[in-house]
Design a protein around this motif. Structure first.
Motif, PDB file in Angstrom:
ATOM      1  N   LEU A  71       1.210  -1.133  -0.278  1.00 46.33           N
ATOM      2  CA  LEU A  71       0.033  -0.235   0.213  1.00 46.33           C
ATOM      3  C   LEU A  71       0.473   1.152  -0.359  1.00 46.33           C
ATOM      4  O   LEU A  71       1.503   1.804   1.076  1.00 46.33           O
ATOM      5  N   TYR A  97      -9.525   5.634  -3.467  1.00 49.45           N
ATOM      6  CA  TYR A  97      -8.924   5.365  -2.198  1.00 49.45           C
ATOM      7  C   TYR A  97      -7.106   5.579  -2.335  1.00 49.45           C
ATOM      8  O   TYR A  97      -6.628   5.333  -1.805  1.00 49.45           O
ATOM      9  N   ARG A 100      -5.417   8.859  -2.659  1.00 46.29           N
ATOM     10  CA  ARG A 100      -5.118   9.416  -1.657  1.00 46.29           C
ATOM     11  C   ARG A 100      -4.366   8.915  -0.857  1.00 46.29           C
ATOM     12  O   ARG A 100      -3.858   9.800  -0.008  1.00 46.29           O
ATOM     13  N   ASP A 101      -3.996   8.143  -0.617  1.00 46.13           N
ATOM     14  CA  ASP A 101      -3.114   6.973  -0.103  1.00 46.13           C
ATOM     15  C   ASP A 101      -1.801   7.987  -0.566  1.00 46.13           C
ATOM     16  O   ASP A 101      -0.998   8.410   0.364  1.00 46.13           O
ATOM     17  N   SER A 116      -7.368  18.632  -1.382  1.00 44.79           N
ATOM     18  CA  SER A 116      -8.562  17.680  -1.323  1.00 44.79           C
ATOM     19  C   SER A 116     -10.342  18.253  -1.769  1.00 44.79           C
ATOM     20  O   SER A 116     -10.254  19.427  -1.925  1.00 44.79           O
ATOM     21  N   ARG A 235     -25.180   7.654   3.725  1.00 47.08           N
ATOM     22  CA  ARG A 235     -24.484   7.206   4.521  1.00 47.08           C
ATOM     23  C   ARG A 235     -24.663   6.718   5.339  1.00 47.08           C
ATOM     24  O   ARG A 235     -24.071   5.153   6.225  1.00 47.08           O
ATOM     25  N   VAL A 238     -25.503   2.322   4.963  1.00 46.87           N
ATOM     26  CA  VAL A 238     -24.532   2.383   4.764  1.00 46.87           C
ATOM     27  C   VAL A 238     -23.703   1.656   6.303  1.00 46.87           C
ATOM     28  O   VAL A 238     -24.185   0.763   6.802  1.00 46.87           O
ATOM     29  N   ASP A 239     -23.793   3.359   7.372  1.00 50.70           N
ATOM     30  CA  ASP A 239     -23.050   2.980   8.779  1.00 50.70           C
ATOM     31  C   ASP A 239     -24.497   1.927   9.414  1.00 50.70           C
ATOM     32  O   ASP A 239     -23.586   1.030  10.091  1.00 50.70           O
ATOM     33  N   SER A 240     -25.243   1.933   9.176  1.00 51.59           N
ATOM     34  CA  SER A 240     -26.030   1.269   9.878  1.00 51.59           C
ATOM     35  C   SER A 240     -26.219  -0.752   9.330  1.00 51.59           C
ATOM     36  O   SER A 240     -27.259  -1.348   9.690  1.00 51.59           O
TER      37      SER A 240
ATOM     38  N   PRO B  36     -18.148  12.451  14.686  1.00 51.53           N
ATOM     39  CA  PRO B  36     -19.145  11.048  14.911  1.00 51.53           C
ATOM     40  C   PRO B  36     -17.633  10.358  13.514  1.00 51.53           C
ATOM     41  O   PRO B  36     -17.732   9.164  14.277  1.00 51.53           O
ATOM     42  N   GLY B  37     -17.344  10.441  12.474  1.00 52.57           N
ATOM     43  CA  GLY B  37     -16.259   9.206  12.166  1.00 52.57           C
ATOM     44  C   GLY B  37     -14.943   8.778  13.431  1.00 52.57           C
ATOM     45  O   GLY B  37     -14.834   8.038  13.113  1.00 52.57           O
ATOM     46  N   PHE B  40     -15.946   6.016  16.310  1.00 56.65           N
ATOM     47  CA  PHE B  40     -15.143   4.348  14.887  1.00 56.65           C
ATOM     48  C   PHE B  40     -13.752   4.157  15.277  1.00 56.65           C
ATOM     49  O   PHE B  40     -13.249   3.391  15.510  1.00 56.65           O
ATOM     50  N   VAL B 118     -11.005   8.276   8.542  1.00 58.83           N
ATOM     51  CA  VAL B 118     -10.552   8.133   7.006  1.00 58.83           C
ATOM     52  C   VAL B 118     -10.413   9.936   6.633  1.00 58.83           C
ATOM     53  O   VAL B 118      -9.786   9.598   5.626  1.00 58.83           O
ATOM     54  N   GLU B 119     -11.436  10.293   7.567  1.00 58.12           N
ATOM     55  CA  GLU B 119     -11.407  11.970   6.284  1.00 58.12           C
ATOM     56  C   GLU B 119     -12.833  12.913   8.226  1.00 58.12           C
ATOM     57  O   GLU B 119     -13.303  11.570   8.482  1.00 58.12           O
ATOM     58  N   THR B 121     -15.862  15.345   9.441  1.00 60.38           N
ATOM     59  CA  THR B 121     -16.644  15.021   8.365  1.00 60.38           C
ATOM     60  C   THR B 121     -17.024  16.753   8.183  1.00 60.38           C
ATOM     61  O   THR B 121     -18.283  17.034   7.713  1.00 60.38           O
ATOM     62  N   GLY B 126      -8.881  13.911   3.827  1.00 58.78           N
ATOM     63  CA  GLY B 126      -9.394  12.590   3.374  1.00 58.78           C
ATOM     64  C   GLY B 126      -7.836  12.067   3.412  1.00 58.78           C
ATOM     65  O   GLY B 126      -7.620  11.336   2.952  1.00 58.78           O
ATOM     66  N   SER B 142      -4.724   1.309   5.635  1.00 60.85           N
ATOM     67  CA  SER B 142      -5.691   2.756   5.778  1.00 60.85           C
ATOM     68  C   SER B 142      -7.315   1.756   5.446  1.00 60.85           C
ATOM     69  O   SER B 142      -7.352   1.485   4.485  1.00 60.85           O
ATOM     70  N   PHE B 143      -8.124   2.711   4.968  1.00 62.00           N
ATOM     71  CA  PHE B 143      -9.701   2.382   4.900  1.00 62.00           C
ATOM     72  C   PHE B 143     -10.241   1.203   5.813  1.00 62.00           C
ATOM     73  O   PHE B 143     -10.788   0.059   5.035  1.00 62.00           O
ATOM     74  N   LYS B 145     -11.977  -1.596   7.379  1.00 63.76           N
ATOM     75  CA  LYS B 145     -13.905  -1.638   7.760  1.00 63.76           C
ATOM     76  C   LYS B 145     -14.468  -3.321   8.415  1.00 63.76           C
ATOM     77  O   LYS B 145     -14.990  -2.980   9.137  1.00 63.76           O
ATOM     78  N   ARG B 158      -9.761  -4.279   3.716  1.00 66.60           N
ATOM     79  CA  ARG B 158      -8.943  -2.686   3.627  1.00 66.60           C
ATOM     80  C   ARG B 158     -10.106  -2.137   2.962  1.00 66.60           C
ATOM     81  O   ARG B 158     -10.803  -3.407   1.464  1.00 66.60           O
ATOM     82  N   GLN B 159     -11.581  -1.250   2.615  1.00 68.65           N
ATOM     83  CA  GLN B 159     -12.577  -0.774   1.759  1.00 68.65           C
ATOM     84  C   GLN B 159     -12.189  -0.773   0.379  1.00 68.65           C
ATOM     85  O   GLN B 159     -11.382   0.512  -0.202  1.00 68.65           O
ATOM     86  N   ALA B 179     -16.411   4.875   8.777  1.00 69.48           N
ATOM     87  CA  ALA B 179     -17.465   4.950   9.897  1.00 69.48           C
ATOM     88  C   ALA B 179     -18.608   3.557   9.603  1.00 69.48           C
ATOM     89  O   ALA B 179     -18.355   2.496   8.377  1.00 69.48           O
ATOM     90  N   GLY B 180     -18.576   3.300  10.417  1.00 65.43           N
ATOM     91  CA  GLY B 180     -19.546   1.762  10.367  1.00 65.43           C
ATOM     92  C   GLY B 180     -18.585   0.534  10.695  1.00 65.43           C
ATOM     93  O   GLY B 180     -19.148  -0.702  10.627  1.00 65.43           O
TER      94      GLY B 180
END
Lengths: 321, 256
Positions: A71, A97, A100-101, A116, A235, A238-240, B36-37, B40, B118-119, B121, B126, B142-143, B145, B158-159, B179-180
């Protein structure tokens, strides 16, 4: 002359992230720009033709698997080496993704500025972003040493091939073991049905107003009747855990520009609006007449989505005979 | 396993923050909360620390009142101690300045893992955790889940755009959490009471060994203008005919 570089995410079969093609199209329209692309990882050399067609005169490429398997560290260091050698003024990235990294790491190496979520590039020293759900446009001056690093939201520019060809310059960066630490061991693809969200002509998205995960099937039933349609989500749901992340439309998630966007039980948080406000027509169904989504809607329906959607499904069935 | 968790106070995370006359988001004297992010991230840090007998240190940068509120929330969830970085020089910091400041604060800690969302709010840049990872010379996952640890090795899901990758790496490392990724715990009454007596180390730019030049931003907001407004559409109450109206619009758009 301004040296503008685009960092392109590439796939094994030579596919290129559409954001890179959008950025190349923009870069080649700038006055006095010398446009190059950098592609690292399996598929890079094969991708060069497409990158050239969209505006890159030079493509710095390496097919080495080290860039895909570990990565960001190898790619950031190789890119930094190229930057020191060729001194670009601007390096543009799509908001993916991997990019960004790489951009984040690169900033620590170059010590240069990073912006960004950009939505437009005014010139080599100024870019724009939109905030508060796209209601305000911000002009940002990019100071400090070159290269300026700017990450753009998807679909900020159209991607148009201009018919050019690129000279491919092989990248032979030395990647030490200290950069091969985070290692990918497996890949999992989620089975997707129908068109991808980003390519769908009609996007039907659900939010908290659907009340529970099981009610997403109402959207699937509607989507099954509309060709080139796809189902999305906010979101919050999805988070739920109601639907997988691949459904997410918004700031964190997909940016869509369909002919029709149907927002079902979605209030319209800034995070969501950013990903869909450019849809040609927006239909919103929500119980709350004060929901911000109605400000964007061409047709707003104040009502219960759990009644309106099944009724719409029946209506379309009857019209189809 | 000792974990540093980065946390941020964000104004009004559920709504629209306010801009000050200087075109920066107002961060003082406004309602807000721990991002909120970041909840997590705190939860992920607590799980790693609890499973391995370590502790969580939370680090936050920002104006005193807000950052203290963010820190207090993380401490009441179970973090052991906190570092608060506050300095008027840091107002309007860009991503690089923020990364340098946080990296300097992290270096003062004993840690195996650094965790961040990851970022944010409010800013959504990010990229900050990766810049910090590079400044510290660390690998990053990174990312994430899903996170697992065994024998000093971290493994995450990783997402990706189309699914997820499994990625592993030894510690020390940086992890960014989506998040999540978990279900952040609610602070208990006991946790809230204990948070009040947990140590909070306050530092400024000089205390981190950084100079004024180190914290001068290279990015400035020149102007904020309203975007062209879209013409208002039609809003109707559903009296049973809404489905027909929507179907008419879909026909007009030639999608059915």
């Amino acid at each position: 002359m301004t040296k503008v570089w685009v960092y392109a995410d590439v796939g094994e079969s030579g596919t290129v992230n559409s954001g890179a093609l959008e950025l190349l199209t923009k870069a080649r329209s700038m006055d006095g720009a010398e446009v190059s692309a950098v592609a690292l990882g399996p598929g890079a050399t094969e991708a060069a033709a497409k990158l050239g067609e969209h505006g890159a005169a030079t493509v710095y490429a390496s097919d080495d698997a080290v860039y895909a398997d570990h990565l960001a560290q190898p790619a950031a260091h190789a890119l930094h080496g190229l930057i020191q050698e060729h001194q670009p003024n601007l390096v543009l990235f799509g908001l993916t993704y991997p990019s960004r990294d790489v951009a984040g790491r690169l900033q620590a190496l170059t010590g240069s500025t990073l912006m960004s979520n950009a939505t437009d590039l005014v010139d080599a020293g100024k870019a724009q972003t939109q905030i508060f759900g796209g209601t305000k446009i911000v002009d940002v001056a990019l100071g400090g040493p070159d290269p300026k690093l700017v990450l753009f939201r998807p679909k900020s520019f159209p991607a148009e091939p201009g018919g050019g060809t690129a000279e491919v310059v092989p990248v032979n960066a030395e990647i030490g073991d200290d950069l091969k630490v985070a290692t990918r061991t497996e890949r999992h693809e989620e089975a997707a049905t129908g068109p991808k969200l980003e390519d769908a002509a009609v996007v039907i998205s659900g939010g908290r107003g659907l009340q529970e995960a099981g009610n997403f099937k109402l959207l699937d039933e509607l989507a099954a009747l509309i060709s080139k349609s796809a189902v999305g989500a906010t979101r919050a749901v999805v988070d739920s855990g109601w639907v997988p992340y691949s459904y997410q439309v918004g700031q964190t998630g997909k940016t869509v520009k369909p002919s029709v966007y149907i927002a079902v039980g979605i209030s319209g948080a800034t995070q969501h609006l950013v990903g869909m406000k450019e849809a040609k027509r927006i239909i919103a169904i929500n119980k709350d007449p004060e929901a911000p989504i109605f400000k964007l809607a061409d047709l707003g329906v104040v009502g219960d989505a759990l009644k309106v959607i099944p009724a719409l499904t029946e209506e379309i069935k009857s019209r189809k005979g | 396993m000792n974990v540093v968790v980065l946390s941020k106070f964000v104004p009004n995370p559920e709504g629209v923050p306010e801009l000050g006359d200087d075109n920066l988001i107002k961060r003082e004297g406004v309602e807000g909360a721990l991002d909120p992010g970041d909840e997590f991230g705190v939860e992920a840090g607590l799980q790693l620390a609890e499973a391995s007998g370590g502790e969580v240190t939370v680090i936050s940068m920002g104006p005193d009142a807000g950052a203290t509120q963010a820190i207090r929330k993380a401490l009441s969830m179970g973090a052991a101690k906190a570092v608060l970085i506050t300095d008027p020089q840091l107002k309007g910091s860009d991503a690089l300045v923020t990364a340098k400041v946080l990296a300097a604060a992290i270096k003062k800690q004993e840690f195996d893992v650094v965790i961040a969302g990851v970022e944010s709010t409010d800013g959504y840049t990010g990229t900050l955790p990766m810049t910090i990872a590079e400044l510290l010379g660390l690998p990053a996952l990174s990312f994430a889940k899903h996170i697992e640890q065994a024998d000093g090795k971290l493994t995450i899901q990783r997402q990706t755009e189309t699914g997820y990758d499994v990625v592993e790496c030894p510690t020390p490392a940086v992890i960014t959490v989506t998040a999540g990724a978990n279900s952040p715990r609610y602070p208990t009454l006991k946790g809230i009471m204990q948070a009040k007596s947990k140590p909070v180390d306050q530092l400024d730019v000089a205390g981190l060994g950084l100079s004024g030049e180190d914290v001068t931003p290279s990015q400035t907001v020149e102007a904020v203008n309203p975007a062209p407004e879209k013409a208002a559409g039609e809003v109707i109450e559903d009296d049973g005919s809404a489905a027909k109206r929507i179907a008419d619009l879909l026909s007009e758009a030639k999608v059915i």
